[in-house]
Design a protein around this motif. Structure first.
Motif, PDB file in Angstrom:
ATOM      1  N   TRP A 157      42.421  55.446  80.305  1.00 57.41           N
ATOM      2  CA  TRP A 157      42.034  54.099  79.886  1.00 57.41           C
ATOM      3  C   TRP A 157      41.685  53.263  81.103  1.00 57.41           C
ATOM      4  O   TRP A 157      42.324  53.351  82.151  1.00 57.41           O
ATOM      5  N   TYR A 158      40.670  52.443  80.945  1.00 60.64           N
ATOM      6  CA  TYR A 158      40.356  51.479  81.986  1.00 60.64           C
ATOM      7  C   TYR A 158      40.648  50.092  81.446  1.00 60.64           C
ATOM      8  O   TYR A 158      40.266  49.763  80.330  1.00 60.64           O
ATOM      9  N   PHE A 159      41.334  49.284  82.234  1.00 56.76           N
ATOM     10  CA  PHE A 159      41.732  47.947  81.811  1.00 56.76           C
ATOM     11  C   PHE A 159      40.923  46.916  82.592  1.00 56.76           C
ATOM     12  O   PHE A 159      41.128  46.761  83.793  1.00 56.76           O
ATOM     13  N   PRO A 160      39.990  46.223  81.951  1.00 57.40           N
ATOM     14  CA  PRO A 160      39.228  45.186  82.654  1.00 57.40           C
ATOM     15  C   PRO A 160      40.151  44.161  83.301  1.00 57.40           C
ATOM     16  O   PRO A 160      41.123  43.714  82.698  1.00 57.40           O
ATOM     17  N   GLY A 161      39.840  43.823  84.524  1.00 58.35           N
ATOM     18  CA  GLY A 161      40.640  42.823  85.232  1.00 58.35           C
ATOM     19  C   GLY A 161      41.893  43.365  85.866  1.00 58.35           C
ATOM     20  O   GLY A 161      42.659  42.603  86.447  1.00 58.35           O
ATOM     21  N   ARG A 162      42.116  44.685  85.804  1.00 51.39           N
ATOM     22  CA  ARG A 162      43.371  45.259  86.301  1.00 51.39           C
ATOM     23  C   ARG A 162      43.143  46.115  87.538  1.00 51.39           C
ATOM     24  O   ARG A 162      42.190  46.883  87.620  1.00 51.39           O
ATOM     25  N   LEU A 163      44.052  45.976  88.515  1.00 53.71           N
ATOM     26  CA  LEU A 163      44.064  46.820  89.702  1.00 53.71           C
ATOM     27  C   LEU A 163      45.350  47.629  89.655  1.00 53.71           C
ATOM     28  O   LEU A 163      46.440  47.095  89.871  1.00 53.71           O
ATOM     29  N   GLY A 164      45.217  48.916  89.314  1.00 54.30           N
ATOM     30  CA  GLY A 164      46.383  49.763  89.136  1.00 54.30           C
ATOM     31  C   GLY A 164      46.954  50.265  90.441  1.00 54.30           C
ATOM     32  O   GLY A 164      46.374  50.106  91.527  1.00 54.30           O
ATOM     33  N   ALA A 165      48.106  50.916  90.342  1.00 57.44           N
ATOM     34  CA  ALA A 165      48.800  51.453  91.511  1.00 57.44           C
ATOM     35  C   ALA A 165      47.905  52.429  92.264  1.00 57.44           C
ATOM     36  O   ALA A 165      47.239  53.276  91.663  1.00 57.44           O
ATOM     37  N   GLY A 166      47.863  52.284  93.571  1.00 58.49           N
ATOM     38  CA  GLY A 166      47.072  53.169  94.406  1.00 58.49           C
ATOM     39  C   GLY A 166      45.618  52.789  94.530  1.00 58.49           C
ATOM     40  O   GLY A 166      44.865  53.452  95.245  1.00 58.49           O
ATOM     41  N   ARG A 167      45.196  51.703  93.859  1.00 56.17           N
ATOM     42  CA  ARG A 167      43.793  51.301  93.906  1.00 56.17           C
ATOM     43  C   ARG A 167      43.569  50.171  94.895  1.00 56.17           C
ATOM     44  O   ARG A 167      44.466  49.373  95.166  1.00 56.17           O
ATOM     45  N   MET A 168      42.354  50.107  95.407  1.00 58.43           N
ATOM     46  CA  MET A 168      41.980  49.108  96.392  1.00 58.43           C
ATOM     47  C   MET A 168      40.844  48.246  95.878  1.00 58.43           C
ATOM     48  O   MET A 168      39.972  48.713  95.144  1.00 58.43           O
ATOM     49  N   LEU A 169      40.864  46.970  96.252  1.00 61.31           N
ATOM     50  CA  LEU A 169      39.740  46.064  96.024  1.00 61.31           C
ATOM     51  C   LEU A 169      39.087  45.875  97.384  1.00 61.31           C
ATOM     52  O   LEU A 169      39.656  45.246  98.278  1.00 61.31           O
ATOM     53  N   GLY A 170      37.902  46.481  97.552  1.00 63.80           N
ATOM     54  CA  GLY A 170      37.244  46.474  98.845  1.00 63.80           C
ATOM     55  C   GLY A 170      36.510  45.182  99.129  1.00 63.80           C
ATOM     56  O   GLY A 170      36.442  44.262  98.305  1.00 63.80           O
ATOM     57  N   VAL A 171      35.910  45.134 100.303  1.00 60.84           N
ATOM     58  CA  VAL A 171      35.170  43.946 100.731  1.00 60.84           C
ATOM     59  C   VAL A 171      34.036  43.654  99.748  1.00 60.84           C
ATOM     60  O   VAL A 171      33.209  44.510  99.463  1.00 60.84           O
ATOM     61  N   GLY A 172      34.033  42.443  99.187  1.00 61.54           N
ATOM     62  CA  GLY A 172      33.006  42.042  98.245  1.00 61.54           C
ATOM     63  C   GLY A 172      33.249  42.492  96.821  1.00 61.54           C
ATOM     64  O   GLY A 172      32.515  42.098  95.926  1.00 61.54           O
ATOM     65  N   GLU A 173      34.268  43.295  96.571  1.00 58.29           N
ATOM     66  CA  GLU A 173      34.564  43.738  95.220  1.00 58.29           C
ATOM     67  C   GLU A 173      35.360  42.674  94.476  1.00 58.29           C
ATOM     68  O   GLU A 173      36.019  41.820  95.088  1.00 58.29           O
ATOM     69  N   TYR A 174      35.335  42.753  93.157  1.00 52.02           N
ATOM     70  CA  TYR A 174      36.002  41.725  92.371  1.00 52.02           C
ATOM     71  C   TYR A 174      36.480  42.283  91.046  1.00 52.02           C
ATOM     72  O   TYR A 174      36.040  43.339  90.582  1.00 52.02           O
ATOM     73  N   LEU A 175      37.417  41.546  90.427  1.00 51.55           N
ATOM     74  CA  LEU A 175      37.899  41.829  89.087  1.00 51.55           C
ATOM     75  C   LEU A 175      37.487  40.681  88.183  1.00 51.55           C
ATOM     76  O   LEU A 175      37.725  39.521  88.524  1.00 51.55           O
ATOM     77  N   ASN A 176      36.872  41.000  87.045  1.00 54.65           N
ATOM     78  CA  ASN A 176      36.651  40.005  86.009  1.00 54.65           C
ATOM     79  C   ASN A 176      37.802  40.066  85.022  1.00 54.65           C
ATOM     80  O   ASN A 176      38.307  41.148  84.719  1.00 54.65           O
ATOM     81  N   SER A 177      38.221  38.937  84.496  1.00 52.65           N
ATOM     82  CA  SER A 177      39.204  38.935  83.425  1.00 52.65           C
ATOM     83  C   SER A 177      38.601  39.624  82.206  1.00 52.65           C
ATOM     84  O   SER A 177      37.376  39.743  82.096  1.00 52.65           O
ATOM     85  N   PRO A 178      39.417  40.105  81.255  1.00 47.97           N
ATOM     86  CA  PRO A 178      38.860  40.774  80.070  1.00 47.97           C
ATOM     87  C   PRO A 178      37.815  39.944  79.331  1.00 47.97           C
ATOM     88  O   PRO A 178      36.875  40.494  78.759  1.00 47.97           O
ATOM     89  N   SER A 179      37.943  38.625  79.356  1.00 53.02           N
ATOM     90  CA  SER A 179      36.966  37.763  78.690  1.00 53.02           C
ATOM     91  C   SER A 179      35.672  37.648  79.471  1.00 53.02           C
ATOM     92  O   SER A 179      34.652  37.195  78.949  1.00 53.02           O
ATOM     93  N   GLY A 180      35.694  38.053  80.743  1.00 56.33           N
ATOM     94  CA  GLY A 180      34.533  37.906  81.609  1.00 56.33           C
ATOM     95  C   GLY A 180      34.395  36.531  82.218  1.00 56.33           C
ATOM     96  O   GLY A 180      33.488  36.274  83.002  1.00 56.33           O
ATOM     97  N   ARG A 181      35.327  35.638  81.905  1.00 53.51           N
ATOM     98  CA  ARG A 181      35.206  34.239  82.332  1.00 53.51           C
ATOM     99  C   ARG A 181      35.676  34.022  83.766  1.00 53.51           C
ATOM    100  O   ARG A 181      35.048  33.288  84.530  1.00 53.51           O
ATOM    101  N   ASN A 182      36.791  34.614  84.153  1.00 55.84           N
ATOM    102  CA  ASN A 182      37.418  34.350  85.445  1.00 55.84           C
ATOM    103  C   ASN A 182      37.242  35.541  86.382  1.00 55.84           C
ATOM    104  O   ASN A 182      37.110  36.680  85.936  1.00 55.84           O
ATOM    105  N   THR A 183      37.284  35.261  87.683  1.00 48.52           N
ATOM    106  CA  THR A 183      36.999  36.293  88.674  1.00 48.52           C
ATOM    107  C   THR A 183      37.981  36.206  89.837  1.00 48.52           C
ATOM    108  O   THR A 183      38.274  35.123  90.338  1.00 48.52           O
TER     109      THR A 183
END
Length: 268
Positions: A157-183
């Motif tokens: 399963w992939y969870f929008p807006g979620r950064l799971g254990a062992g994962r990285m958010l790299g330079v310039g990368e982002y998470l959108n909330s499930p609604s797509g509204r917030n970043t």
């Protein structure tokens, strides 16, 4: 407190265009999926995004006939779609579809947009499916060899807006909330910033270019500057923790459903 080591060798940073980066304190090109036209079943958009490379592959599953089913996700558009990548010796025959859930996997809406490959075709993909309002998504599929349908497999399963254990958010990368509204974005200047439309509501206050965000396996959320230097951390611990960019604009580290750290920006 333990910190990640050798992260550079373990993770390939997703490169995104300058239009998705930040300038003058605000995000560009991170509007909700609906405003960008992520329509359910839209194969044209899936093809366009796939050819541009502006997507992530959150997970792959393999059938008993060695056919790969991959879930693809485009953060900029908040779209997900499934890819069936068949082995040529099986003449590419199989099915792939998408599943969405609004209850963290306790119930699924699928199958959505089922597509079958044709003879002499080695791969196929579904249309894009909007994940606004859903908290998890996966791709499922099977293969057909000599008229026999293999076991059905689904990607993790992939969870929008979620950064799971062992994962990285790299330079310039982002998470959108499930609604797509917030970043939540890891800016190029080294600052981790949460935005609601038009304005920031929280920032880490770090400013070292090249910094990345790491959700460690030990449950600690850490900002790591070049040279493997930790410069900020939540101080949380416990396996299975994850970071969530929420619809209410709160940024939260959870473990076993219990919040362990929060930006305290809900409703701003």
């Amino acid at each position: 407190m333990s910190f990640v080591k050798n992260w550079v060798a373990r993770v390939a940073v997703l490169v995104i265009t300058a239009s998705t980066l930040f300038a003058l304190g605000g995000p560009i090109g991170t509007a909700s999926a609906s405003s960008l036209g992520c329509n359910d079943g839209d194969r044209g958009l899936a093809a366009s995004i796939a050819s541009s490379g502006a997507f992530k592959e959150p997970g792959t599953a393999t059938t008993s006939d060695a056919v790969r089913i991959t879930l693809r996700y485009a953060p900029k558009y908040n779209c997900a779609w499934g890819l069936l990548n068949a082995e040529p010796r099986y003449i590419g025959l199989g099915n792939v579809w998408i599943d969405r859930s609004s209850s963290s996997g306790s119930g699924w809406a699928g199958p959505l947009g089922t597509v079958r490959t044709a003879w002499n075709q080695t791969s196929t993909y579904t249309g894009t499916w909007n994940v606004n309002g859903y908290d998890s998504v996966r791709a499922c599929g099977n293969s057909i060899v000599s008229g026999r349908v293999s076991n059905t497999v689904c990607t993790p399963w992939y969870f929008p807006g979620r950064l799971g254990a062992g994962r990285m958010l790299g330079v310039g990368e982002y998470l959108n909330s499930p609604s797509g509204r917030n970043t939540l974005i890891m800016q190029t200047d080294g600052n981790l910033v949460a935005y609601v439309p038009g304005r920031p509501v929280w920032a880490s206050g770090t400013n070292i270019a090249g910094t990345v965000l790491w959700m460690q396996n030990d449950g600690n959320l850490v900002l790591v500057a070049p040279g493997n230097r930790p410069i900020w951390a939540t101080g949380t611990s416990g396996s299975g923790a994850y970071l969530q960019m929420q619809n209410d604009a709160n940024v939260v580290v959870y473990r076993n459903g219990v919040p362990r750290w929060a930006s305290n920006t809900a409703g701003r």
